[in-house]
Design an enzyme around this catalytic site. Structure first.
Site, short mmCIF file in Angstrom:
data_model
loop_
_atom_site.label_atom_id
_atom_site.label_comp_id
_atom_site.label_asym_id
_atom_site.label_seq_id
_atom_site.Cartn_x
_atom_site.Cartn_y
_atom_site.Cartn_z
N GLU A 96 0.79 -1.24 0.00
CA GLU A 96 0.00 0.00 0.00
C GLU A 96 0.81 1.28 0.00
O GLU A 96 0.27 2.34 0.33
CB GLU A 96 -1.00 -0.01 1.17
CG GLU A 96 -2.04 -1.09 1.02
CD GLU A 96 -3.14 -1.07 2.07
OE1 GLU A 96 -3.06 -0.28 3.00
OE2 GLU A 96 -4.10 -1.85 1.92
C1 BMA Z 1 -4.72 -3.14 4.89
C2 BMA Z 1 -3.41 -3.70 5.33
C3 BMA Z 1 -3.00 -3.28 6.68
C4 BMA Z 1 -4.16 -3.02 7.56
C5 BMA Z 1 -5.45 -3.54 7.02
C6 BMA Z 1 -6.64 -3.24 7.85
O1 BMA Z 1 -4.75 -2.14 4.08
O2 BMA Z 1 -2.47 -3.61 4.35
O3 BMA Z 1 -2.14 -2.19 6.61
O4 BMA Z 1 -3.92 -3.55 8.79
O5 BMA Z 1 -5.65 -3.00 5.81
O6 BMA Z 1 -6.88 -1.87 7.94
#
Ligand code: BMA
Length: 849
Positions: free
Chosen positions: A431
């Site tokens: 991300e």
């Molecule tokens: C995503 C993951 C984490 C996070 C999860 C829940 O985007 O990549 O960074 O813990 O969502 O929010």
């Protein structure tokens, strides 16, 4: 003389560096270890996983820590080299031996080897000491030292960004802030005349899978002389298929070509056996064997199919010529204190993957490069691994010392992972492209000059699109590399037509209803999720005050780290269920909510696996399989390996042959909560198959009144040939006679008279349904290893209250009149009772078997 390896596991002591808090040296039961583990063992801190003790141990992060031990080397002579090997130091470590500094390390993800031959005390004891500086404080300093970079961050504080340490230590939206330090992986003493550094293979499997050609390699370490020989061999089931003696040249590398006819290929589970060959190297000087290394390796043909099609560009894996729908999970570090992970725990986790028909696990970038025990288990069980490089949710810098440390980290880990057949893809980060989008950092997909990326406001593009692919190519030329998760050819990271997406418009983002999953697919959904509480035993174990054991208590809110969880969870609960306030009932509805989300998502997106040339969705990975501590999160199995009902929902949706029903939910499009809209009649039925041959299937679809259990419309029966490895649409846009009497649609498929799968579609939302008078019967066999559950009327979300050490063959299912659910108790005992409930049950009397 052969190599002698001695693990320095025992005889360690630790204390705070300036001695003010811990007093004298504390004994360390074993290394690997980390400070919290040792402070807890020595009763200096309360258990950080219990109540709000996370806050009580916060001070640890701002201190420096020291570990020490003594050792005697068994041999020393002019011709013997002695190395100290640190497989992992967490993180800013200064190592001294007999008072001399031998290593300053700055990277938790890297191992270090130091030649200490000239520093040894003869036959006397040697003093080894490691000082670990506060990574939290050092991270803050590093930010100040690099004003040229803006450390944009999502999740926790920015001081994590310049530090090459597992990023979740700074806390995450499912994990506590527990800043570890210590020798987190083994410390080993090696003595040798000459050594082998690494062995590996590079190969290609022909498209028809009939031949495998490639090379076996050994890289040699210190002490090797020209004229030494290395015997490289490859053995399959005790038969030597390759054996070659190679002369060692000046460059310290030996290789030998090989060609295998009809190789035994490594397959993911469900598609064949995960065959492995034994690769070995033996190093000789004249007749004397100086060192040897052995590794299990697998041979497979692996492709990531990215081809233009009617939906954009595909994104799916093809292993040994077979298209594989990658249904599975995302994986976070399995403990806040990784040094306490055992091989057995890793194996236990990977067994759950196989048990639930999951084929792929994604190692998320905010943690570590996973342990050998994890990778070995994936190889052995036939689980595909997607591995992110260790970057997550931030804008990372590219200053020279950062890149130097990163290069060592990346190369070492690519080398460590390259022989594992399970590892099928590397992704650059988690991300970070979303951070670029969110902060509008510079990114021009047309700009192909890496030099300009490096000086842009999003310099990490230089890492993800230039350095990492280059290093992967150099260390493991056949590996597949993808710049990020999510990423799609430089388009917006949420573009559903290309690459992978993280579908967080359920739960986060727009908080779309899970019933609308079919509208939310991508070419590969590498994340999506829904929170649920763990079972009661887990909650009560870590929230010890009974007065706090209820939804909305401060301790419950403290433990759930997800931003806005109070609102988000409640909205999904309130939209679908009558909102209970007691802990057991609230736990249950969140679990059914999560399981329902999984059913909708996995079924709808697997349906889009389609057929060759039209594989609209190539895989689904739930966020997240596991937890790093006992908590309420998106995990489908809790920290203690206790499964939530969602685990079983995924297992069902990924059966080799599965049936799915999609039923329209007009209430939310019309905006009218009228009975006719709730009780919609429009539906589709399809069959998903991962079998390699077409299957003759008998399908029965019944329409059963929820009120009376009677059929409300004529049963449909039909015979279908379910296509191999494809979706077969069976009934589309069908309707039955409209009725005010709410009914379920229940589909069952049989093969050769055996039931292989079923699905039940309910009117939505569930909260409008009357679940009184279900007459649920739960009977236990005399030996208490089998439980039979049945009901006179349709039942939604029947859940046994699971606990640690108890293993059931199924849970979290619906009941349909006339059908019995038979559950095996395969581990643990139910002699002390086993709670159960279902949607609408009267929870005032806790029901036990
Ligand atoms: C995503 C993951 C984490 C996070 C999860 C829940 O985007 O990549 O960074 O813990 O969502 O929010």
């Amino acid at each position: 003389m052969g190599k002698v390896v001695q693990g320095l596991q025992s005889g360690w002591f630790m204390r705070e560096h300036d001695d003010s808090t811990t007093g004298s040296w504390l004994p360390v039961p074993q290394v690997p270890s980390q400070v919290h583990i040792d402070l807890l063992t020595n009763k200096k801190i309360p258990d950080p996983f219990v109540d709000a003790n996370e806050l009580a141990v916060k001070w640890i992060a701002e201190k420096d820590w020291v570990y020490k031990t003594r050792f005697i080397t068994s041999r020393s002579s002019q011709t013997v080299t002695t190395d100290l090997v640190f497989h992992g130091l967490d993180t800013f470590a200064t190592v001294t031996l007999n008072g001399t500094t031998i290593l300053e390390s700055v990277n938790m993800h890297t191992s270090y080897r130091v030649n200490i031959s000239n520093l040894l005390n003869g036959t006397q004891e040697n003093d080894l000491q490691i000082v670990f500086k506060s990574a939290l404080l050092r991270g803050r300093e590093l930010i100040d030292e690099h004003p040229e970079h803006t450390f944009h961050v999502r999740q926790t504080e920015a001081s994590r960004i310049p530090v090459r340490k597992a990023q979740y230590n700074w806390g995450w939206d499912w994990g506590p802030i527990l800043m570890t330090a210590g020798p987190w992986r083994p410390v080993v003493l090696e003595q040798y005349t000459a050594r082998i550094d690494d062995i590996w293979t590079q190969y290609q499997v022909s498209p028809n899978l009939k031949r495998c050609s490639g090379h076996l390699y050994a890289r040699l370490g210190a002490g090797v002389l020209e004229g030494d020989t290395v015997v490289l061999s490859l053995v399959y089931k005790d038969v030597e298929v390759v054996k070659q003696t190679c002369q060692v040249g000046l460059e310290g590398l030996v290789k030998t070509p090989f060609l295998l006819e009809s190789p035994s290929l490594w397959y993911p589970h469900g598609y064949g056996s995960p065959a492995r060959y034994e690769l070995s190297a033996e190093l000789f000087r004249a007749e004397t064997k100086l060192d040897s290394q052995v590794k299990l390796v697998g041979i497979r043909r692996c492709e990531l199919v990215q081809e233009k099609d009617d939906y954009g560009k595909s994104f799916y894996f093809r292993i040994n010529g077979v298209d594989i729908f990658a249904g599975g999970s995302c994986w976070i570090p399995p403990d806040s204190f990784l040094a306490q992970m055992s091989k057995d725990r890793y194996v236990g986790w990977m067994r759950l993957m196989v048990e639930s028909n999951q084929i792929m696990i994604r190692v998320w970038g905010g943690g570590i490069y996973e342990d050998d025990a994890f990778l070995d288990a994936c190889d052995e069980f036939g689980i595909l691994v997607w591995h992110d490089f260790a970057f997550a949710c931030a804008s990372y810098p590219v200053y020279p010392s950062f890149l130097t440390s990163l290069e060592e980290e990346a190369r070492q880990n690519i080398r460590r992972l390259r022989s594992h057949p399970s590892v099928v893809i590397w992704a650059g980060n988690n991300e970070d492209y979303q951070v670029q989008e969110r902060y509008k950092l510079e990114y021009d997909p047309e700009d192909t000059d890496p030099g300009s990326w490096r000086t842009s406001t999003f310099p990490a593009r230089y890492i993800y699109e230039h350095l990492l692919p280059k290093w992967v190519q150099e260390e493991d030329p056949s590996a597949i590399y993808h710049p990020g998760s999510p990423w799609g050819d430089g388009k917006h990271s949420a573009d559903p037509t290309v690459g992978d997406i993280h579908q967080w418009d359920i739960w986060h983002g727009q908080m779309i209803r899970y019933q609308d999953c079919a509208e939310l697919s991508g070419r590969f959904v590498s994340e999506f999720g829904m929170e649920a509480y763990p079972h009661l035993e887990t909650i009560r174990r870590v929230i010890t005050n009974p007065g706090q054991q209820h939804p909305g208590s401060m301790m419950m809110d403290f433990r759930n780290k997800a931003g806005d969880h109070e609102r988000r969870l409640m909205i999904y609960v309130a939209e679908n269920f009558l909102v209970p306030s007691d802990l057991p009932s609230f736990t249950h509805v969140t679990q059914v909510l999560q399981a329902e989300t999984m059913r909708y998502a996995y079924k709808a997106w697997r349906r889009m696996w389609g057929r060759p040339g039209a594989r609209k969705c190539g895989g689904v990975l739930v966020w997240q399989l596991n937890d790093c501590w006992p908590t309420m999160s998106w995990a489908i199995v809790d920290y203690y390996l206790v499964k939530k009902p969602a685990f079983y929902a995924i297992s069902r949706a990924l059966r080799p042959l599965d049936v799915g029903i999609a039923r329209a939910c007009p209430i939310w499009t019309s905006g009218h909560a009228d009975p006719m809209a709730t009780n919609s009649c429009q539906f589709d039925v399809w069959i998903s198959s991962s079998l390699q041959e077409a299957a003759e299937v008998d399908l029965t679809v019944k329409f059963i009144s929820i009120r009376s259990g009677e059929l409300v419309s004529e049963t449909i029966t039909t015979k279908i040939l379910a296509d191999a490895n494809a979706t077969t649409e069976v009934l589309e846009n069908r309707c039955v006679n409209e009725t005010q009497d709410p009914f379920i649609i229940h589909a069952v498929i049989t093969v050769g008279g055996q039931v292989v799968a079923s699905d039940t579609a309910w009117p939505q939302p569930l909260k409008y349904l009357d679940f009184s008078n279900r007459s649920v019967k739960v009977e236990t066999s005399p030996s208490q290893d089998e439980i039979t559950v049945s009901a006179d009327l349709p039942v939604k979300g029947f859940v046994f209250e699971e606990r640690q050490g108890l293993t059931l063959s199924d849970n979290g299912f619906d009941l349909v009149p006339g059908e019995k659910q038979i559950i095996q108790v395969t581990q643990g005992s139910i002699s002390n009772g086993l709670g159960w409930t279902y949607i609408g049950a009267n929870r005032s009397s806790e029901v036990v078997v």
